[in-house]
Design a protein around this motif. Structure first.
Motif, short mmCIF file in Angstrom:
data_model
loop_
_atom_site.label_atom_id
_atom_site.label_comp_id
_atom_site.label_asym_id
_atom_site.label_seq_id
_atom_site.Cartn_x
_atom_site.Cartn_y
_atom_site.Cartn_z
N SER A 92 86.70 106.46 20.14
CA SER A 92 85.74 105.48 19.52
C SER A 92 85.28 104.40 20.15
N ALA A 93 84.17 103.86 20.03
CA ALA A 93 83.46 102.84 20.84
C ALA A 93 84.37 101.66 20.93
N ASP A 94 84.97 101.43 19.81
CA ASP A 94 85.87 100.24 19.75
C ASP A 94 87.45 100.56 21.01
N ALA A 131 87.09 102.30 23.47
CA ALA A 131 86.36 101.93 24.78
C ALA A 131 86.15 100.78 25.35
N ASP A 132 85.81 99.94 24.28
CA ASP A 132 85.64 98.44 24.69
C ASP A 132 87.08 97.87 24.92
N ALA A 133 87.96 98.11 24.02
CA ALA A 133 89.42 97.48 24.25
C ALA A 133 90.04 98.14 25.62
N ALA A 134 89.63 99.38 26.18
CA ALA A 134 90.25 99.86 27.34
C ALA A 134 89.57 99.01 28.53
N TRP A 135 88.05 98.97 28.33
CA TRP A 135 87.62 98.24 29.48
C TRP A 135 88.14 96.87 29.66
N GLN A 183 78.23 108.05 25.34
CA GLN A 183 78.63 108.86 24.26
C GLN A 183 78.78 110.36 24.50
N ALA A 184 79.71 111.18 24.31
CA ALA A 184 79.56 112.59 24.55
C ALA A 184 79.72 113.53 23.42
N ASP A 185 79.12 114.30 22.98
CA ASP A 185 79.46 115.10 21.90
C ASP A 185 80.00 116.44 22.49
N LEU A 186 81.48 116.75 22.12
CA LEU A 186 82.15 117.95 22.78
C LEU A 186 82.21 119.08 21.68
N GLY A 187 81.36 119.09 20.79
CA GLY A 187 81.26 119.98 19.83
C GLY A 187 82.59 119.88 18.84
N GLU A 188 83.26 121.06 18.73
CA GLU A 188 84.68 121.12 17.85
C GLU A 188 85.76 120.01 18.25
N ARG A 189 85.55 119.63 19.45
CA ARG A 189 86.49 118.71 19.80
C ARG A 189 86.16 117.37 19.37
N GLY A 190 84.96 116.89 19.08
CA GLY A 190 84.59 115.78 18.36
C GLY A 190 83.68 114.97 19.30
N ILE A 191 83.37 113.73 19.20
CA ILE A 191 82.83 112.90 19.94
C ILE A 191 83.41 111.87 20.62
N TYR A 192 83.35 111.91 22.08
CA TYR A 192 84.29 110.89 22.73
C TYR A 192 83.10 109.79 23.45
#
Length: 107
Positions: free
Chosen positions: A37-39, A41-45, A65-74
């Motif tokens: 999630s974007a949240d 990602a922000d918390a990690a930074w 943002q990366a769409d990894l297909g079946e694995r989801g969006i990262y």
């Protein structure tokens, strides 16, 4: 010559050499996380920059943002920017010395 032992807590280990040069808009980045999630990602930074302000102080946050297909969006958390792959690799080396994974990527 014998070294004195300090009673102060030890600082996190740093990679040898000078600090990597961070450029205004270089072609290389250091990817330090990939989260769901974007949240997150922000918390990690925020967590990384608070843990090592000297290392992350001049770096710019870059979340892709990366769409990894079946694995989801990262959401890839990256620090930048670096004019050379060597500077990005040096930054990653210092991040790894803190126990965090890191890899050099291009824009």
């Amino acid at each position: 010559m014998r070294q004195r032992r300090s009673t102060a807590p030890a600082a996190p280990p740093a990679a040898p050499g000078a600090a990597p040069t961070i450029a205004a808009d270089g072609p290389f980045l250091a990817q330090i996380a990939s989260l769901k999630s974007a949240d997150a990602a922000d918390a990690a930074w925020t967590r990384f920059s608070r843990r090592s302000p000297a290392l992350f102080g001049a770096a710019r946050k870059d979340v892709q943002q990366a769409d990894l297909g079946e694995r989801g969006i990262y959401f890839r958390v990256r620090a930048g920017y670096f004019a050379s792959r060597a500077d990005a690799a040096q930054f990653c080396s210092q991040v790894k010395s803190l126990g965090q994974e890191c890899l050099v990527v291009g824009k």
